[in-house]
Design a protein around this motif. Structure first.
Motif, PDB file in Angstrom:
ATOM      1  N   GLN A  22       2.644  -5.013   3.553  1.00 50.79           N
ATOM      2  CA  GLN A  22       1.355  -4.321   3.488  1.00 50.79           C
ATOM      3  C   GLN A  22       1.537  -2.803   3.468  1.00 50.79           C
ATOM      4  O   GLN A  22       1.011  -2.112   2.611  1.00 50.79           O
ATOM      5  CB  GLN A  22       0.506  -4.726   4.701  1.00 50.79           C
ATOM      6  CG  GLN A  22      -0.878  -4.162   4.738  1.00 50.79           C
ATOM      7  CD  GLN A  22      -1.846  -4.878   3.823  1.00 50.79           C
ATOM      8  OE1 GLN A  22      -1.724  -6.053   3.543  1.00 50.79           O
ATOM      9  NE2 GLN A  22      -2.821  -4.160   3.335  1.00 50.79           N
ATOM     10  N   GLU A  42      -0.182 -11.121  -2.084  1.00 49.71           N
ATOM     11  CA  GLU A  42      -1.560 -10.680  -1.866  1.00 49.71           C
ATOM     12  C   GLU A  42      -2.437 -11.885  -1.557  1.00 49.71           C
ATOM     13  O   GLU A  42      -2.281 -12.955  -2.162  1.00 49.71           O
ATOM     14  CB  GLU A  42      -2.089  -9.963  -3.109  1.00 49.71           C
ATOM     15  CG  GLU A  42      -1.386  -8.668  -3.389  1.00 49.71           C
ATOM     16  CD  GLU A  42      -1.773  -8.077  -4.736  1.00 49.71           C
ATOM     17  OE1 GLU A  42      -2.588  -8.662  -5.470  1.00 49.71           O
ATOM     18  OE2 GLU A  42      -1.227  -7.011  -5.057  1.00 49.71           O
ATOM     19  N   GLU A  43      -3.345 -11.709  -0.613  1.00 53.48           N
ATOM     20  CA  GLU A  43      -4.301 -12.739  -0.196  1.00 53.48           C
ATOM     21  C   GLU A  43      -3.641 -13.969   0.420  1.00 53.48           C
ATOM     22  O   GLU A  43      -4.190 -15.062   0.378  1.00 53.48           O
ATOM     23  CB  GLU A  43      -5.204 -13.148  -1.368  1.00 53.48           C
ATOM     24  CG  GLU A  43      -6.035 -12.007  -1.904  1.00 53.48           C
ATOM     25  CD  GLU A  43      -6.917 -11.358  -0.828  1.00 53.48           C
ATOM     26  OE1 GLU A  43      -7.521 -12.076  -0.023  1.00 53.48           O
ATOM     27  OE2 GLU A  43      -6.978 -10.114  -0.797  1.00 53.48           O
ATOM     28  N   SER A  45      -1.617 -15.497   3.988  1.00 55.83           N
ATOM     29  CA  SER A  45      -1.362 -15.282   5.412  1.00 55.83           C
ATOM     30  C   SER A  45      -0.017 -15.899   5.789  1.00 55.83           C
ATOM     31  O   SER A  45       0.547 -16.712   5.044  1.00 55.83           O
ATOM     32  CB  SER A  45      -2.468 -15.923   6.253  1.00 55.83           C
ATOM     33  OG  SER A  45      -2.367 -17.335   6.189  1.00 55.83           O
ATOM     34  N   GLU A 116      -4.331 -13.628   9.275  1.00 54.23           N
ATOM     35  CA  GLU A 116      -4.713 -12.442   8.506  1.00 54.23           C
ATOM     36  C   GLU A 116      -3.999 -12.437   7.161  1.00 54.23           C
ATOM     37  O   GLU A 116      -2.805 -12.673   7.080  1.00 54.23           O
ATOM     38  CB  GLU A 116      -4.378 -11.172   9.289  1.00 54.23           C
ATOM     39  CG  GLU A 116      -5.226 -11.006  10.522  1.00 54.23           C
ATOM     40  CD  GLU A 116      -4.885  -9.738  11.298  1.00 54.23           C
ATOM     41  OE1 GLU A 116      -4.250  -8.835  10.741  1.00 54.23           O
ATOM     42  OE2 GLU A 116      -5.265  -9.699  12.479  1.00 54.23           O
ATOM     43  N   LYS A 117      -4.749 -12.140   6.117  1.00 55.37           N
ATOM     44  CA  LYS A 117      -4.202 -12.139   4.765  1.00 55.37           C
ATOM     45  C   LYS A 117      -3.747 -10.739   4.355  1.00 55.37           C
ATOM     46  O   LYS A 117      -4.394  -9.750   4.677  1.00 55.37           O
ATOM     47  CB  LYS A 117      -5.251 -12.643   3.775  1.00 55.37           C
ATOM     48  CG  LYS A 117      -5.625 -14.094   3.988  1.00 55.37           C
ATOM     49  CD  LYS A 117      -6.656 -14.546   2.972  1.00 55.37           C
ATOM     50  CE  LYS A 117      -7.089 -15.963   3.226  1.00 55.37           C
ATOM     51  NZ  LYS A 117      -6.175 -16.929   2.673  1.00 55.37           N
ATOM     52  N   THR A 119      -3.416  -7.724   1.937  1.00 56.51           N
ATOM     53  CA  THR A 119      -4.280  -7.215   0.871  1.00 56.51           C
ATOM     54  C   THR A 119      -3.476  -6.584  -0.260  1.00 56.51           C
ATOM     55  O   THR A 119      -4.024  -6.283  -1.318  1.00 56.51           O
ATOM     56  CB  THR A 119      -5.271  -6.172   1.431  1.00 56.51           C
ATOM     57  OG1 THR A 119      -4.546  -5.101   2.012  1.00 56.51           O
ATOM     58  CG2 THR A 119      -6.197  -6.808   2.468  1.00 56.51           C
ATOM     59  N   VAL A 120      -2.184  -6.393  -0.036  1.00 58.45           N
ATOM     60  CA  VAL A 120      -1.296  -5.835  -1.041  1.00 58.45           C
ATOM     61  C   VAL A 120       0.088  -6.435  -0.808  1.00 58.45           C
ATOM     62  O   VAL A 120       0.409  -6.849   0.299  1.00 58.45           O
ATOM     63  CB  VAL A 120      -1.263  -4.282  -0.952  1.00 58.45           C
ATOM     64  CG1 VAL A 120      -0.638  -3.819   0.343  1.00 58.45           C
ATOM     65  CG2 VAL A 120      -0.563  -3.658  -2.136  1.00 58.45           C
TER      66      VAL A 120
END
Length: 185
Positions: A22, A42-43, A45, A116-117, A119-120
């Motif tokens: 991230q 990305e996206e 977890s 938590e995923k 985002t990048v």
């Protein structure tokens, strides 16, 4: 990155791999190094990536304790490893006295961190290196291999427990120096 001037090589161990995936998108980050770590897309977890593979021995040794924050954090549990199983699962090839200290002083993880995923995925734009701990009982080594292969990580396999940086420090330093030299970091 976070007030650091000059080039940076980020190194992440275990779920620290999610952190460097991230935060590695910062412009002064030149390379990523994963040590027995999760390399998320990305996206995705930690739980989703781990869920694609059989559980490691860690799953049956987790201890869930109510959070001392009570309802302030939604009463999500703190997660630790059973002290009596810590050496076997995390540190089988680490000095037993050190493994005992680590077991007794472990800091709990927050359960929601595994949902938590990202985002990048910084590995899409940054070169990456990694060590698969082939004797890892904490993260299934196939999780490490899969994430690294998908991310194009230059990978080295080391016959190590999860705490590869303690049991094989020379190999870890070698990979970090390789990343720094190759990336100008």
């Amino acid at each position: 990155m976070f007030g650091v001037d000059g080039p940076v090589v980020l190194v992440g161990h275990s779920y620290g791999g999610a952190v460097i995936t991230q935060s590695g998108s910062q412009t002064n980050v030149k390379a990523l190094v994963y040590l027995a770590a999760y390399a998320l897309d990305e996206e995705e977890s930690l739980g989703e990536l781990q869920g694609r593979f059989p559980d490691s021995a860690l799953a049956e040794a987790l201890v869930f304790t109510p959070s001392p924050l009570g309802n302030l954090d939604g009463n999500n549990p703190d997660v630790t490893v059973a002290v009596g199983r810590f050496a076997e699962i995390f540190a089988a090839d680490v000095d037993p006295d050190l493994a005992g200290v680590l077991a007794a002083s472990q800091r709990p993880s927050a359960g929601p961190a595994f949902a938590e995923k990202a985002t990048v995925a910084a590995w899409k734009t940054k070169p990456a290196w990694g060590i698969v701990s082939s004797a890892d009982q904490t993260i299934n080594p196939d999780v490490e291999r899969y994430g690294y292969r998908r991310a194009g990580v230059e990978t080295r396999e080391v016959d190590s427990s999860h705490l590869v940086m303690l049991s094989h420090p020379d190999e870890v330093v070698d990979v970090i120096l390789q990343a720094a030299q190759a990336s100008g970091g």
